[in-house]
Design a protein around this motif. Structure first.
Motif, PDB file in Angstrom:
ATOM      1  N   SER A  88       0.758  -1.277  -0.009  1.00  0.00           N
ATOM      2  CA  SER A  88      -0.118   0.177  -0.096  1.00  0.00           C
ATOM      3  C   SER A  88       0.778   1.402  -0.144  1.00  0.00           C
ATOM      4  CB  SER A  88      -0.928   0.065   1.350  1.00  0.00           C
ATOM      5  OG  SER A  88      -1.551   1.335   1.284  1.00  0.00           O
ATOM      6  N   LEU A  89       0.524   2.157  -0.843  1.00  0.00           N
ATOM      7  CA  LEU A  89       1.354   3.521  -0.994  1.00  0.00           C
ATOM      8  C   LEU A  89       0.825   4.647  -0.078  1.00  0.00           C
ATOM      9  CD1 LEU A  89       1.859   3.669  -4.799  1.00  0.00           C
ATOM     10  CD2 LEU A  89       3.342   2.758  -2.984  1.00  0.00           C
ATOM     11  N   PHE A 114      -2.014   8.146  -0.467  1.00  0.00           N
ATOM     12  CA  PHE A 114      -2.448   7.672  -1.723  1.00  0.00           C
ATOM     13  C   PHE A 114      -3.141   6.631  -1.562  1.00  0.00           C
ATOM     14  CE2 PHE A 114       1.774  10.304  -1.483  1.00  0.00           C
ATOM     15  CZ  PHE A 114       1.807  11.117  -2.612  1.00  0.00           C
ATOM     16  N   GLY A 115      -4.069   6.299  -2.516  1.00  0.00           N
ATOM     17  CA  GLY A 115      -4.920   5.226  -2.536  1.00  0.00           C
ATOM     18  C   GLY A 115      -4.414   4.022  -3.427  1.00  0.00           C
ATOM     19  N   ASP A 116      -3.166   4.260  -3.967  1.00  0.00           N
ATOM     20  CA  ASP A 116      -2.689   2.877  -4.730  1.00  0.00           C
ATOM     21  C   ASP A 116      -2.188   1.708  -4.053  1.00  0.00           C
ATOM     22  OD1 ASP A 116      -3.452   4.087  -7.661  1.00  0.00           O
ATOM     23  OD2 ASP A 116      -2.084   5.604  -6.698  1.00  0.00           O
ATOM     24  N   GLU A 174       9.234   8.103   4.038  1.00  0.00           N
ATOM     25  CA  GLU A 174       8.816   6.641   4.680  1.00  0.00           C
ATOM     26  C   GLU A 174       7.695   6.149   3.961  1.00  0.00           C
ATOM     27  OE1 GLU A 174       6.785   6.208   8.995  1.00  0.00           O
ATOM     28  OE2 GLU A 174       9.030   6.602   9.103  1.00  0.00           O
ATOM     29  N   LEU A 175       7.973   5.103   3.895  1.00  0.00           N
ATOM     30  CA  LEU A 175       6.699   4.143   3.486  1.00  0.00           C
ATOM     31  C   LEU A 175       6.493   2.893   4.051  1.00  0.00           C
ATOM     32  CD1 LEU A 175       4.566   3.511   1.172  1.00  0.00           C
ATOM     33  CD2 LEU A 175       6.364   2.563  -0.066  1.00  0.00           C
ATOM     34  N   ASP A 176       5.213   2.570   4.645  1.00  0.00           N
ATOM     35  CA  ASP A 176       5.123   1.124   5.313  1.00  0.00           C
ATOM     36  C   ASP A 176       6.121   1.272   6.523  1.00  0.00           C
ATOM     37  OD1 ASP A 176       3.566  -1.047   5.772  1.00  0.00           O
ATOM     38  OD2 ASP A 176       5.366  -2.431   4.738  1.00  0.00           O
ATOM     39  N   GLY A 177       6.244   2.243   7.280  1.00  0.00           N
ATOM     40  CA  GLY A 177       7.181   2.551   8.406  1.00  0.00           C
ATOM     41  C   GLY A 177       8.671   2.238   8.188  1.00  0.00           C
TER      42      GLY A 177
END
Length: 208
Positions: A88-89, A114-116, A174-177
């Motif tokens: 998940s983005l 972001f919903g993608d 940062e993405l997904d922690g």
């Protein structure tokens, strides 16, 4: 000058690709803004050795810029899902930003959630023509570019005095922690020609 937050302790991040050289010579050595590159970027690939954990994601982005205007520059980074599961983005965000210029201010912002959702071995990110040539056309990102409308970041240069000089930028996202450090160099050049050009592509891997 410094803004935003100090990133928390980052997991191991391995630089895997650097496209073109890092030496900046003269503005005329690089194609004009909006023009197609006359020489394909040189790409070197180093395979990770003894990886510290499972791969989470890769980011490809311009590590060097040439700018004669404030901007903003948009559509210039790609995220690749290098993990085994959909990614998940929605949690992508800027968590740290600083630069080394006494008066100029580098501003990097993200529009928000972001919903993608990105499938394994696929890439996401809206790209300008120059950024697409640098990151996709060079082979830096060979994965299927499946999400092309998500624009992750905007880059601006505020209060920059006239002249020719470099600004070192330390950006953390940062993405997904999992944080990723994206250092950049902005080569400021005089007008009146408008330059807002990504020059050097870099790809790094973030591990869980």
């Amino acid at each position: 000058m410094t803004m935003l937050l100090r990133a928390s302790a980052a997991p191991a991040i391995l630089l895997v690709v650097l496209a073109a050289g890092c030496q900046f010579d003269r503005p005329e050595d690089v194609g004009d803004a909006g023009a197609d590159a006359t020489d394909a970027p040189v790409v070197a690939i180093d395979a990770p050795v003894d990886a510290p954990g499972l791969a989470a994601y890769d980011i490809a982005y311009p590590a060097e810029w040439r700018m004669s205007v404030q901007g903003p520059a948009t559509s210039f980074i790609v995220i690749v899902n290098t993990g085994p599961s959909p990614l998940s983005l929605s949690t992508f965000q800027v968590t740290g930003l600083s630069d080394d210029h006494p008066t100029a201010v580098v501003r990097v912002t993200s529009p928000g959630s972001f919903g993608d959702t990105l499938q394994p071995d696929t890439a996401a990110g809206a790209l300008s023509g120059l950024a697409e040539t640098l990151l996709i056309g060079s082979g830096l990102v060979p994965e299927a570019w499946s999400v092309r409308t998500t624009d992750f970041l905007s880059l601006e240069l505020l209060n920059a005095p006239a002249g020719t000089y470099d600004i070192a930028v330390n950006l953390t996202v940062e993405l997904d922690g999992r944080p990723a450090a994206l250092p950049m160099t902005i080569h400021v050049v005089p007008g009146p020609t408008i330059y807002l050009d990504p020059l050097v592509g870099r790809r790094l891997t973030v591990y869980r």
